[in-house]
Design an enzyme around this catalytic site. Sequence first.
Site, mmCIF file in Angstrom:
data_model
loop_
_atom_site.group_PDB
_atom_site.id
_atom_site.type_symbol
_atom_site.label_atom_id
_atom_site.label_comp_id
_atom_site.label_asym_id
_atom_site.label_seq_id
_atom_site.Cartn_x
_atom_site.Cartn_y
_atom_site.Cartn_z
ATOM 1 N N LYS A 12 0.831 -1.211 0.000
ATOM 2 C CA LYS A 12 0.000 0.000 0.000
ATOM 3 C C LYS A 12 0.865 1.260 0.000
ATOM 4 O O LYS A 12 0.606 2.192 -0.764
ATOM 5 C CB LYS A 12 -0.914 -0.049 1.233
ATOM 6 C CG LYS A 12 -1.943 1.041 1.308
ATOM 7 C CD LYS A 12 -3.144 0.602 2.129
ATOM 8 C CE LYS A 12 -2.905 0.681 3.625
ATOM 9 N NZ LYS A 12 -2.819 2.065 4.109
ATOM 10 N N ARG A 17 2.762 5.954 -3.292
ATOM 11 C CA ARG A 17 3.902 6.761 -3.746
ATOM 12 C C ARG A 17 4.139 6.602 -5.234
ATOM 13 O O ARG A 17 4.515 7.556 -5.920
ATOM 14 C CB ARG A 17 5.153 6.378 -2.933
ATOM 15 C CG ARG A 17 5.097 6.903 -1.494
ATOM 16 C CD ARG A 17 6.084 6.188 -0.604
ATOM 17 N NE ARG A 17 6.153 6.738 0.736
ATOM 18 C CZ ARG A 17 5.273 6.492 1.724
ATOM 19 N NH1 ARG A 17 4.231 5.709 1.508
ATOM 20 N NH2 ARG A 17 5.441 7.031 2.917
ATOM 21 N N GLY A 81 -5.210 8.019 5.483
ATOM 22 C CA GLY A 81 -4.281 8.984 6.072
ATOM 23 C C GLY A 81 -3.093 9.240 5.161
ATOM 24 O O GLY A 81 -2.603 10.366 5.062
ATOM 25 N N SER A 152 7.284 9.150 11.958
ATOM 26 C CA SER A 152 6.166 8.923 11.037
ATOM 27 C C SER A 152 6.609 9.134 9.603
ATOM 28 O O SER A 152 7.062 10.224 9.233
ATOM 29 C CB SER A 152 5.015 9.878 11.376
ATOM 30 O OG SER A 152 4.158 10.001 10.261
ATOM 31 N N GLN A 154 4.650 9.304 7.184
ATOM 32 C CA GLN A 154 3.718 10.228 6.541
ATOM 33 C C GLN A 154 4.169 11.672 6.758
ATOM 34 O O GLN A 154 4.135 12.492 5.837
ATOM 35 C CB GLN A 154 2.307 10.005 7.090
ATOM 36 C CG GLN A 154 1.775 8.623 6.691
ATOM 37 C CD GLN A 154 0.397 8.324 7.228
ATOM 38 O OE1 GLN A 154 -0.131 9.074 8.058
ATOM 39 N NE2 GLN A 154 -0.194 7.238 6.778
ATOM 40 N N ASP A 301 1.841 -1.182 11.871
ATOM 41 C CA ASP A 301 0.547 -1.628 11.339
ATOM 42 C C ASP A 301 0.229 -3.069 11.723
ATOM 43 O O ASP A 301 -0.896 -3.528 11.528
ATOM 44 C CB ASP A 301 0.535 -1.493 9.805
ATOM 45 C CG ASP A 301 0.575 -0.034 9.374
ATOM 46 O OD1 ASP A 301 0.155 0.839 10.155
ATOM 47 O OD2 ASP A 301 1.033 0.237 8.247
ATOM 48 N N ARG A 374 -7.638 -3.238 9.679
ATOM 49 C CA ARG A 374 -6.700 -4.148 10.343
ATOM 50 C C ARG A 374 -7.323 -4.792 11.590
ATOM 51 O O ARG A 374 -6.947 -5.893 11.974
ATOM 52 C CB ARG A 374 -5.397 -3.432 10.667
ATOM 53 C CG ARG A 374 -4.694 -2.920 9.406
ATOM 54 C CD ARG A 374 -3.229 -2.625 9.630
ATOM 55 N NE ARG A 374 -2.720 -1.680 8.653
ATOM 56 C CZ ARG A 374 -2.374 -1.984 7.401
ATOM 57 N NH1 ARG A 374 -2.491 -3.208 6.967
ATOM 58 N NH2 ARG A 374 -1.913 -1.054 6.579
HETATM 59 C C1 S3P Z 1 2.434 4.847 6.101
HETATM 60 C C2 S3P Z 1 3.025 5.146 7.268
HETATM 61 C C3 S3P Z 1 2.565 4.665 8.575
HETATM 62 C C4 S3P Z 1 1.543 3.550 8.468
HETATM 63 C C5 S3P Z 1 0.549 3.777 7.386
HETATM 64 C C6 S3P Z 1 1.246 3.984 6.042
HETATM 65 C C7 S3P Z 1 3.013 5.383 4.860
HETATM 66 O O1 S3P Z 1 2.036 5.766 9.249
HETATM 67 O O2 S3P Z 1 0.889 3.354 9.687
HETATM 68 O O3 S3P Z 1 -0.316 2.663 7.286
HETATM 69 O O4 S3P Z 1 2.699 4.857 3.772
HETATM 70 O O5 S3P Z 1 3.804 6.328 4.942
HETATM 71 P P1 S3P Z 1 3.013 6.697 10.140
HETATM 72 O O6 S3P Z 1 4.358 6.633 9.526
HETATM 73 O O7 S3P Z 1 2.444 8.054 10.089
HETATM 74 O O8 S3P Z 1 3.000 6.032 11.474
#
Ligand code: S3P
Length: 414
Positions: A12, A17, A81, A152, A154, A301, A374
């Site tokens: 995912k 990306r 997210g 994180s 993200q 995750d 999940r």
């Molecule tokens: C992700 C980063 C994770 C993860 C999410 C996907 C990503 O979140 O929990 O399912 O693709 O960058 P965080 O890095 O914000 O914890």
Amino acid sequence: MIKGKITFPGDKSISHRSLMFAALAEGESRISNLSTGTDVQSTRECLEACGIDIRDDGDDVVVTGGKFADPKQPLDCGNSGTSTRLLLGLLAGQGVNATFIGDESLSSRPMNRILDPLSQMGLKSKSNNGKLPITIYKSDLTGIEYDSPVASAQVKSAVLLAGFGASGETSVTEPILSRDHTEKMLKGLGGNISTHGLTTTISPLTSPLLSFDLTVPGDPSTAAFFAAASSIVPNSEIILNRVLRNPTRIGFYGALQKMGAGMDCQEQWEDAGETIGNLKVFQQPLNAITITKDDVPGLVDELPIIAILATQAKGKTEVRGAEELRVKECDRIHAICKNLKIIGANIEELEDGFIIHGPTQLKGGEIETFHDHRIAMAFTIAGLVSDGDIILDYPECASISYPEFYDELERLNQ
Ligand code: S3P
């Protein structure tokens, strides 16, 4: 028992990306084995709403990179997210005016972790107290050195992607290394990005990225549910084919091995800068494990399924430093503890994790998924070893990452 071979749709994180970076590339990029989950579909639809051409070609997806336009409608990120946070950074860097919206879960998740650094860079925006809906306005951005309080990917990715459109260099330092797909992929696509220890620095994008052909490796977070099933259901043995084995993503597999599951990496190879492998997992008695703050980013995750495994393992499993779970698709610490109590586990809730004493014979019960994919998948796996039926209030939410989950589990459950 769980028996057979399984190949998974693309990871995912890499799928999101690959769509975004193809949009920043010159010409056509072809992506095979893209994630089939609705989260990645949200990213695709948001990019299309910004004028990026994306088409299906058989099982592949072909993206034509180009200039981003202001979307005419709010960008609906659904439950995702990753779509929201990465696109906030990317579109801020591309000077796009856009409003972001999402479902009830996404609308309750913290976005200040992105808006704070982006506003330090000069982004003008409006939000609902740090949550969706968020509107961003075309702004002149300046590079910053950002010390992220959370590990994180993200946050890291959003700031780095905004840095593509900022003047000067942008760097992000994180407390513990989070998944590094953004850095790895951008390096391979001609981005000027470098990493030293926990700091990654990016320069403005002066020409488009290189277009690419990519087969996305199987999602290790999805595969984790099947690895777990195979390690607790008596006499099971499964082969997980073509699964991503990026070192920032395999914490779960290390933990499972440490707990005593039978595991054998049968073949391992490199493709497009990522390690991929075929993994055999078979049932053996499990022991408890301790997971600390430093371990969390590598298996963040997978903690719901680790909780299920812990109920079948001998001894005291302790998970600490996992407060990030409280702001995922739902409050996962609460969801894990509430539901495990319903089916008879011995679990204690902590502010930053939980303690489970095992092994326990789980019983059936009604599970509240909180519409979290999940949680739904983890408790379905618990149902394979419970002595009564586990009934989910909303099993359909598994589609967020893996629409084929129930069919594949049924195929392998003999
Ligand atoms: C992700 C980063 C994770 C993860 C999410 C996907 C990503 O979140 O929990 O399912 O693709 O960058 P965080 O890095 O914000 O914890």
